[in-house]
Design a protein around this motif. Structure first.
Motif, mmCIF file in Angstrom:
data_model
loop_
_atom_site.group_PDB
_atom_site.id
_atom_site.type_symbol
_atom_site.label_atom_id
_atom_site.label_comp_id
_atom_site.label_asym_id
_atom_site.label_seq_id
_atom_site.Cartn_x
_atom_site.Cartn_y
_atom_site.Cartn_z
ATOM 1 N N ASN A 1 24.565 9.945 8.693
ATOM 2 C CA ASN A 1 24.880 9.909 7.262
ATOM 3 C C ASN A 1 23.680 10.268 6.387
ATOM 4 O OD1 ASN A 1 27.496 9.167 7.810
ATOM 5 N ND2 ASN A 1 27.051 6.980 7.689
ATOM 6 N N LEU A 2 22.530 10.505 6.997
ATOM 7 C CA LEU A 2 21.323 10.834 6.247
ATOM 8 C C LEU A 2 21.367 12.298 5.827
ATOM 9 C CD1 LEU A 2 18.508 9.960 5.270
ATOM 10 C CD2 LEU A 2 17.628 10.728 7.443
ATOM 11 N N SER A 3 21.262 12.524 4.540
ATOM 12 C CA SER A 3 21.223 13.903 4.068
ATOM 13 C C SER A 3 20.073 14.063 3.080
ATOM 14 C CB SER A 3 22.539 14.295 3.400
ATOM 15 O OG SER A 3 22.754 13.506 2.260
ATOM 16 N N ILE A 4 19.438 15.201 3.154
ATOM 17 C CA ILE A 4 18.318 15.500 2.269
ATOM 18 C C ILE A 4 18.814 16.497 1.226
ATOM 19 C CG2 ILE A 4 16.003 16.495 2.133
ATOM 20 C CD1 ILE A 4 15.608 15.585 5.046
ATOM 21 N N PRO A 5 18.630 16.173 -0.037
ATOM 22 C CA PRO A 5 19.083 17.094 -1.078
ATOM 23 C C PRO A 5 18.448 18.474 -0.915
ATOM 24 C CG PRO A 5 18.332 15.023 -2.029
ATOM 25 C CD PRO A 5 17.985 14.991 -0.577
ATOM 26 N N GLU A 6 19.223 19.501 -1.220
ATOM 27 C CA GLU A 6 18.744 20.878 -1.086
ATOM 28 C C GLU A 6 17.585 21.184 -2.031
ATOM 29 O OE1 GLU A 6 19.764 23.267 1.040
ATOM 30 O OE2 GLU A 6 21.055 21.788 2.013
ATOM 31 N N ASP A 7 17.573 20.557 -3.204
ATOM 32 C CA ASP A 7 16.563 20.881 -4.208
ATOM 33 C C ASP A 7 15.310 20.008 -4.118
ATOM 34 O OD1 ASP A 7 17.832 18.558 -4.991
ATOM 35 O OD2 ASP A 7 17.853 19.082 -7.120
ATOM 36 N N ILE A 8 15.175 19.264 -3.033
ATOM 37 C CA ILE A 8 14.003 18.398 -2.898
ATOM 38 C C ILE A 8 12.747 19.273 -2.759
ATOM 39 C CG2 ILE A 8 14.080 18.178 -0.388
ATOM 40 C CD1 ILE A 8 13.302 15.206 -0.826
ATOM 41 N N LYS A 9 11.702 18.850 -3.429
ATOM 42 C CA LYS A 9 10.450 19.609 -3.389
ATOM 43 C C LYS A 9 9.626 19.124 -2.202
ATOM 44 C CE LYS A 9 6.405 20.807 -6.106
ATOM 45 N NZ LYS A 9 5.637 20.570 -7.320
ATOM 46 N N LYS A 10 9.364 20.013 -1.277
ATOM 47 C CA LYS A 10 8.582 19.665 -0.099
ATOM 48 C C LYS A 10 7.112 19.947 -0.364
ATOM 49 C CE LYS A 10 12.206 20.561 3.234
ATOM 50 N NZ LYS A 10 12.577 21.282 4.459
ATOM 51 N N GLU A 11 6.275 19.023 0.087
ATOM 52 C CA GLU A 11 4.840 19.233 -0.035
ATOM 53 C C GLU A 11 4.361 20.027 1.167
ATOM 54 O OE1 GLU A 11 2.452 15.911 -1.003
ATOM 55 O OE2 GLU A 11 3.928 15.056 -2.366
ATOM 56 N N PRO A 12 3.360 20.859 0.972
ATOM 57 C CA PRO A 12 2.858 21.632 2.119
ATOM 58 C C PRO A 12 2.253 20.701 3.163
ATOM 59 C CG PRO A 12 1.440 21.897 0.212
ATOM 60 C CD PRO A 12 2.625 21.106 -0.236
ATOM 61 N N GLU A 13 2.437 21.064 4.422
ATOM 62 C CA GLU A 13 1.864 20.265 5.491
ATOM 63 C C GLU A 13 0.370 20.525 5.577
ATOM 64 O OE1 GLU A 13 3.746 20.252 9.277
ATOM 65 O OE2 GLU A 13 5.740 20.444 8.386
ATOM 66 N N LEU A 14 -0.382 19.457 5.811
ATOM 67 C CA LEU A 14 -1.825 19.579 5.954
ATOM 68 C C LEU A 14 -2.175 19.731 7.427
ATOM 69 C CD1 LEU A 14 -3.016 16.721 3.576
ATOM 70 C CD2 LEU A 14 -3.024 19.166 3.117
ATOM 71 N N ALA A 15 -3.139 20.552 7.699
ATOM 72 C CA ALA A 15 -3.620 20.678 9.072
ATOM 73 C C ALA A 15 -4.325 19.386 9.470
ATOM 74 C CB ALA A 15 -4.579 21.852 9.180
ATOM 75 N N ILE A 16 -4.148 18.986 10.711
ATOM 76 C CA ILE A 16 -4.818 17.776 11.192
ATOM 77 C C ILE A 16 -6.294 18.104 11.385
ATOM 78 C CG2 ILE A 16 -4.985 16.130 13.089
ATOM 79 C CD1 ILE A 16 -1.974 16.561 13.511
ATOM 80 N N PRO A 17 -7.182 17.288 10.788
ATOM 81 C CA PRO A 17 -8.618 17.554 10.951
ATOM 82 C C PRO A 17 -9.040 17.411 12.412
ATOM 83 C CG PRO A 17 -8.224 15.908 9.237
ATOM 84 C CD PRO A 17 -6.937 16.137 9.941
ATOM 85 N N SER A 18 -10.074 18.119 12.777
ATOM 86 C CA SER A 18 -10.619 17.990 14.135
ATOM 87 C C SER A 18 -11.155 16.572 14.324
ATOM 88 C CB SER A 18 -11.748 19.000 14.352
ATOM 89 O OG SER A 18 -12.868 18.634 13.551
ATOM 90 N N ILE A 19 -11.383 16.207 15.571
ATOM 91 C CA ILE A 19 -11.922 14.873 15.865
ATOM 92 C C ILE A 19 -13.254 14.664 15.152
ATOM 93 C CG2 ILE A 19 -12.871 13.399 17.707
ATOM 94 C CD1 ILE A 19 -9.823 13.511 17.683
ATOM 95 N N ASP A 20 -14.112 15.688 15.158
ATOM 96 C CA ASP A 20 -15.406 15.561 14.483
ATOM 97 C C ASP A 20 -15.222 15.351 12.982
ATOM 98 O OD1 ASP A 20 -16.859 15.789 16.837
ATOM 99 O OD2 ASP A 20 -17.080 17.960 16.649
ATOM 100 N N GLU A 21 -14.282 16.082 12.393
ATOM 101 C CA GLU A 21 -14.007 15.922 10.959
ATOM 102 C C GLU A 21 -13.449 14.530 10.678
ATOM 103 O OE1 GLU A 21 -13.520 16.922 6.833
ATOM 104 O OE2 GLU A 21 -14.787 17.690 8.421
ATOM 105 N N GLN A 22 -12.573 14.042 11.552
ATOM 106 C CA GLN A 22 -12.026 12.700 11.375
ATOM 107 C C GLN A 22 -13.126 11.648 11.424
ATOM 108 O OE1 GLN A 22 -8.560 11.802 13.840
ATOM 109 N NE2 GLN A 22 -8.074 13.990 13.895
ATOM 110 N N LYS A 23 -14.076 11.827 12.338
ATOM 111 C CA LYS A 23 -15.198 10.886 12.443
ATOM 112 C C LYS A 23 -16.044 10.914 11.173
ATOM 113 C CE LYS A 23 -15.548 10.988 17.470
ATOM 114 N NZ LYS A 23 -16.357 11.403 18.619
ATOM 115 N N ARG A 24 -16.281 12.124 10.628
ATOM 116 C CA ARG A 24 -17.068 12.230 9.385
ATOM 117 C C ARG A 24 -16.322 11.569 8.225
ATOM 118 N NH1 ARG A 24 -18.026 17.463 11.353
ATOM 119 N NH2 ARG A 24 -16.740 18.432 9.748
#
Length: 60
Positions: free
Chosen positions: A4-27
């Motif tokens: 029964n879950l439906s997502i409206p057609e006009d919903i504004k989607k945010e761009p997906e972010l790239a997952i930071p590298s492990i080194d970036e996550q540590k920083r």
């Protein structure tokens, strides 16, 4: 179960972010800890890191 879950057609989607590298996550973690210890970590700064508007400083 989610039939029964439906997502409206006009919903504004945010761009997906790239997952930071492990080194970036540590920083990022190091920078967040530094800001927290200095009493400078605010919800706005945390949001900037989570949305990719702010990145961790480059390592030395």
């Amino acid at each position: 179960m989610l039939d029964n879950l439906s997502i409206p057609e006009d919903i504004k989607k945010e761009p997906e972010l790239a997952i930071p590298s492990i080194d970036e996550q540590k920083r990022i973690v190091e920078e967040l800890k530094r800001l927290e210890e200095a009493g400078e970590l605010t919800p706005e700064i945390l949001e900037e890191f989570m949305t990719g508007k702010r990145t961790a400083p480059e390592g030395e």
